[in-house]
Write an enzyme that holds these catalytic residues in place. Structure first.
Site, PDB file in Angstrom:
ATOM      1  N   GLY A  21       0.837  -1.185   0.000  1.00 27.32           N
ATOM      2  CA  GLY A  21       0.000   0.000   0.000  1.00 27.32           C
ATOM      3  C   GLY A  21       0.874   1.238   0.000  1.00 27.32           C
ATOM      4  N   GLY A  24       2.295   7.325  -0.488  1.00 30.78           N
ATOM      5  CA  GLY A  24       2.927   8.563  -0.917  1.00 30.78           C
ATOM      6  C   GLY A  24       3.788   9.167   0.172  1.00 30.78           C
ATOM      7  CG  ASP A  27       6.663   5.818   7.747  1.00 34.23           C
ATOM      8  OD1 ASP A  27       7.882   5.958   7.958  1.00 34.23           O
ATOM      9  OD2 ASP A  27       5.800   6.422   8.407  1.00 34.23           O
ATOM     10  CG  MET A  47      -5.670   1.897  -0.818  1.00 35.31           C
ATOM     11  SD  MET A  47      -5.908   1.347   0.894  1.00 35.31           S
ATOM     12  CE  MET A  47      -4.253   1.637   1.548  1.00 35.31           C
ATOM     13  CB  CYS A 110      -9.255   4.156   8.026  1.00 34.48           C
ATOM     14  SG  CYS A 110      -8.489   4.087   6.388  1.00 34.48           S
ATOM     15  N   GLY A 134       3.215   0.401   5.546  1.00 34.35           N
ATOM     16  CA  GLY A 134       4.299   1.069   6.255  1.00 34.35           C
ATOM     17  C   GLY A 134       4.027   1.310   7.719  1.00 34.35           C
ATOM     18  CB  CYS A 206      -6.564  11.222   6.341  1.00 36.09           C
ATOM     19  SG  CYS A 206      -8.084  10.228   6.418  1.00 36.09           S
TER      20      CYS A 206
END
Length: 362
Positions: A21, A24, A27, A47, A110, A134, A206
């Protein structure tokens, strides 16, 4: 081109495929690089969990950074849109909880519903043998069930945010950074020349990004003004809406005067009343007992060892007595600002064996 390359990977059954995953950030970038170094065939999947047209959400930049990392590592890269699932399973729950006067943790939800459910299932349909992220935590798959352990770096340990993920969801998952410190991860990223090496870590919720929380929440929920009273019932003014306040909050109360600072002690949603207390350690802010709901148990606690729990990410673990039958926790010492809707994680030594939603302060 990516699909042709991917078909070749599946044909090489002797080499395991890991889908990482790629968020961006630094990590997940290093996690992908480590999987490559360990001999896996790696595919980066990014994602998208929020509307890209939202100017306050860094989704577009994160997507570009993830793509740049994949290009540098020379691995296939895909973008998958989970924004509908996120809206239905995370964001709507977030709003419902705030409307009820509770304070949810969308990051934990999430992980439960998107990262280790929707994303993992999608990765498995693509033919992944393993799914990697990460996260700073460790997974031990040598037992009959997957054991979640703290990361080596206590300051970055994210086992709290993973406490609500089940053993079944953890199957075929790995956390390559579990034995590394953040400094080591940064150094590794710089040594590899990753474009995310110096990228600032994301903080906060987020989908809110850098915007003002009160302004954001008003776009989705109707605020109902009401009275502010102290713990003795004295009038202290009026608030603009319970949705703007959480237990233990100091800022934004609009209460001046001499003496110690004022804090939110409770919220009465039936009368839209905000109850405040003066002093950081006022008795109304302290409690030793809570009830919980919706528990996730990965292992049964060992009766020979003490149980510890933490009621929020930055709060230290505290010795407690866990009663699974009554779904209650009795702490050995006072806990400050226990908040309904938040998550409680349970530990024995370095193992996080379960977690649950805080239901009520008793």
């Amino acid at each position: 081109m990516i699909d042709e390359f991917y078909d070749k990977l599946l044909a090489m059954s002797s080499v395991k495929t890991v889908i990482v995953g790629l968020s961006g950030g630094v990590d997940s970038s290093v996690a992908a690089a480590l999987c490559l170094e360990q001999g896996y065939h790696v595919i980066g999947v990014h994602m998208m969990n929020w509307d890209q047209t939202d100017p306050h959400c860094p989704q577009a930049q994160d997507t570009q950074d993830a793509k740049s990392v994949a290009h540098l590592l020379n691995i296939p890269f895909k973008v998958v849109d989970f924004s509908v699932e996120y809206w239905q399973q995370v964001f709507q729950h977030f709003l419902q909880e705030y409307q009820l006067g509770r304070t949810p943790n969308p990051d934990i939800l999430c992980n439960q519903t998107i990262k280790f459910e929707a994303f993992k299932q999608h990765a498995l349909t693509l033919g992944a043998d393993w799914v990697a992220t990460g996260h700073y935590a460790q997974l031990d798959h040598t037992h009959t069930t997957s054991v979640l352990k703290k990361a080596k770096d206590n300051k970055k340990d994210q086992s709290y945010f993973l406490a609500g993920v089940s053993c079944e969801q953890f199957k075929q998952c790995m956390f390559p950074l579990g034995s590394m410190s953040k400094d080591e991860v940064r150094a590794k990223a710089q040594a590899l020349g990753l474009p995310t090496a110096l990228k600032k870590d994301s903080t906060g919720i987020c989908f809110i990004g850098e915007r003002n929380f009160n302004e954001f929440i008003q776009q989705h929920l109707m605020a109902q003004p009401g009275p502010i009273i102290d713990t003795e019932g004295n009038s202290m003014g009026r608030h603009k809406g319970l949705i703007f306040h959480t237990i233990g909050q100091r800022k934004g109360l609009g209460i001046g005067g001499a003496g110690e600072a004022w804090f939110v002690a409770a919220k009465d949603t039936k009368t839209d009343t905000l109850i405040v207390a003066q002093g950081h350690d006022h008795p109304s802010l302290l409690s030793k007992k809570l009830s919980f709901s919706d528990p996730i148990w990965r292992q049964q606690p060992d009766p020979q060892y003490p149980v510890y729990a933490k009621i929020r990410y930055r709060t230290p673990e505290s010795l407690c007595t866990l009663d699974m039958a009554s779904k209650t926790v009795q702490f050995a010492s006072f806990q400050r600002a226990i908040t309904p809707g938040q998550y409680i994680a349970f530990y024995q030594d370095d193992i996080c064996f379960g977690g649950a939603i805080i239901n009520e302060v008793l």
